[in-house]
Design an enzyme around this catalytic site. Sequence first.
Site, PDB file in Angstrom:
ATOM      1  N   GLU A 197     -29.896 -56.255 -32.113  1.00 22.47           N
ATOM      2  CA  GLU A 197     -30.922 -56.329 -33.390  1.00 22.47           C
ATOM      3  C   GLU A 197     -31.116 -54.777 -33.422  1.00 22.47           C
ATOM      4  O   GLU A 197     -32.163 -54.665 -34.064  1.00 22.47           O
ATOM      5  CB  GLU A 197     -32.019 -57.245 -33.614  1.00 22.47           C
TER       6      GLU A 197
ATOM      7  N   GLU B  67     -36.554 -65.495 -28.460  1.00 25.38           N
ATOM      8  CA  GLU B  67     -38.124 -65.120 -28.163  1.00 25.38           C
ATOM      9  C   GLU B  67     -38.847 -66.561 -27.558  1.00 25.38           C
ATOM     10  O   GLU B  67     -39.783 -66.546 -28.143  1.00 25.38           O
ATOM     11  CB  GLU B  67     -38.418 -64.631 -29.506  1.00 25.38           C
TER      12      GLU B  67
HETATM   13  C1  XIL Z   1     -35.340 -61.533 -39.252  1.00 27.05           C
HETATM   14  C2  XIL Z   1     -34.727 -61.073 -40.500  1.00 27.05           C
HETATM   15  O1  XIL Z   1     -34.079 -60.026 -40.474  1.00 27.05           O
HETATM   16  C3  XIL Z   1     -35.496 -61.548 -41.706  1.00 27.05           C
HETATM   17  O2  XIL Z   1     -34.557 -61.303 -43.053  1.00 27.05           O
HETATM   18  C4  XIL Z   1     -36.164 -62.833 -41.798  1.00 27.05           C
HETATM   19  O3  XIL Z   1     -37.052 -62.695 -43.052  1.00 27.05           O
HETATM   20  C5  XIL Z   1     -36.843 -62.914 -40.576  1.00 27.05           C
HETATM   21  O4  XIL Z   1     -36.002 -62.904 -39.272  1.00 27.05           O
HETATM   22  N1  XIL Z   1     -35.862 -61.179 -34.365  1.00 27.05           N
HETATM   23  C6  XIL Z   1     -34.982 -61.739 -34.423  1.00 27.05           C
HETATM   24  C7  XIL Z   1     -34.314 -61.830 -35.976  1.00 27.05           C
HETATM   25  O5  XIL Z   1     -34.387 -62.463 -33.742  1.00 27.05           O
HETATM   26  O6  XIL Z   1     -33.753 -63.072 -36.452  1.00 27.05           O
HETATM   27  C8  XIL Z   1     -35.222 -61.449 -37.100  1.00 27.05           C
HETATM   28  O7  XIL Z   1     -34.734 -61.536 -38.375  1.00 27.05           O
HETATM   29  C9  XIL Z   1     -35.800 -60.064 -36.591  1.00 27.05           C
HETATM   30  C10 XIL Z   1     -36.694 -60.359 -35.309  1.00 27.05           C
END
Ligand code: XIL
Length: 548
Positions: free
Chosen positions: A461, A355
């Site tokens: 994701e 990101e």
């Molecule tokens: C999220 C997790 O799912 C949560 O448990 C944590 O509190 C925050 O991070 N983008 C990403 C992930 O790359 O690492 C994130 O995961 C969600 C958004």
Amino acid sequence: MNFLLNTKKAIILIPSLFCAFSIFAQTEEVFLVTDFDGGGILPSTWESFGDLGLYGVQRNNSLSDGKYYELAWNGTSDKGYIVSQSGITFRLIPKKKLKGKTIDNVFLRLDVNCGGAPGTVVNIVLVDGPNDCCKNEVNWQYTFTKDTCEWETLEINLADFGYAYGSNNHEKTIDFTKVGRVKIGINPEQGPKKQVVQFDNVELVVKENVTAQGYQPNIVIPESTTLKTAAKDFFVGVAVNPERVRATDHSSVYTREFNSITAENAMKMKSIFKGLDENMKIIYDWTQSDAIVDFAENNGMNLHGHALVWHESIPDVLENFKGTNAQFEAIIGQYITTVVKRYKGKVDSWDVVNEAIADNTTKMRESLFLERMGSNYVEKCFEFARKADNKVKLFYNDYGLEHDVQKQKGAFELIDGLKNKNLIDGVGYQMHLDYNFPSKATLQTATNLAVDRGLLIHFSELDIKTNPKGDVNELTEQRNQAQAKKVYEVVSVYNNIPENLKYALTVWGLKDDESWITPRYGFPDWPLLFDANFKRKKAFSGFVQALE
Ligand code: XIL
């Protein structure tokens, strides 16, 4: 009517006439034509709303006929909201014909140019009320950047319009008996100081058979079919954590359905980097990350490492670091090198930076890394990782790459730079989507950006919100099916990637009640493939059906 476009249309329409009785034919019905000739507006289809005379331009153009419309803004006033203030709006009349159509089937088609002002940010808004903005009316907005100033014909699925006033909302119950106006204009808050949009031949097109043909709501997937057996040539992954890999109710499903894992949090910097000693050596805690690595190893699963550098996972000691920028950079180098070396041969791929691009811009996101290590910090991180292990696959990972055209531009500029130096292998599209957004066509366009560059592709994701606006208290059958259809679309797009570029499709968690979406956004949601009782949902069926 433009002669050339007329010819083009004939080419599109004739085959559909031939196939009119085949259920597979794609028929289209064009109505609401505005070609700006003959006084600009054809009264039987559109009527003017506001002062069009000001903006009508008569000019010949190689691709156009006599007239088109042009809006220009040269940055002299910040009141350049031509979209909502200048009156370049058109009222749609034959509302009846749209009644009963779904937005998946309706497209706005128009010719656009940027008249010598590349980078113009064009806004198109559909409105269901009489006001210019926001008062008891719904505005659905589509924004794009016009970079090359030549005429092109755009076709935008109404499913790709977002709700204009309200962040993250995608109101998708467009009532066609109410939609009254289309507004076209420039967004002076974004893009360059000089912006021009020229447009012509605006049409609303209804197509049949554009939605996912293959998804069948009632198909029951046999128990013996699993996600990983259905996917023949790519990994199917799931985000896990140390407690759940130890719990047999979870781990049995992980190993039955999936052949790849990503640590949801356990391999992020905050979980591993616990402090600095007096010699600026990092103090590590490997308990969480080792648990994940061991689970993958013991079960013969692929392991995707996530994420070495992410602006949301910075240990306090770095946030409060008082040393110099050079010292900061050396610590990041130390961290990446140690972690990547430790898991050499065990981790198959790493998200090196997560990101890095800001939303709706081509720019780098403001972050401690940018501040401390400079605008080429991403490249530095990839260099550290490559040096530590020249076999592990290196990924850039981000959200919004699925639809945000500005972010796509910024990210792929960054990625191209890394690729030229042979520092990157793949790109991760996070795929945190909504049940009704973005459309399959948009996902396809986004995916092609990586395919065209020969990069490995990870849908990294995946989860699909069913309640992005918080308007339901339970998963309704309608949303459940819409989610399944969206999963079907995502997996179809993934499956169509050339085999050598497919890496993995990872879902961000196993079951609905454990998803990060509800705590993060504050609404109850059901974004995953399994329900709270480990039962396969319709979304699971959508996933498998797309692979059959
Ligand atoms: C999220 C997790 O799912 C949560 O448990 C944590 O509190 C925050 O991070 N983008 C990403 C992930 O790359 O690492 C994130 O995961 C969600 C958004």
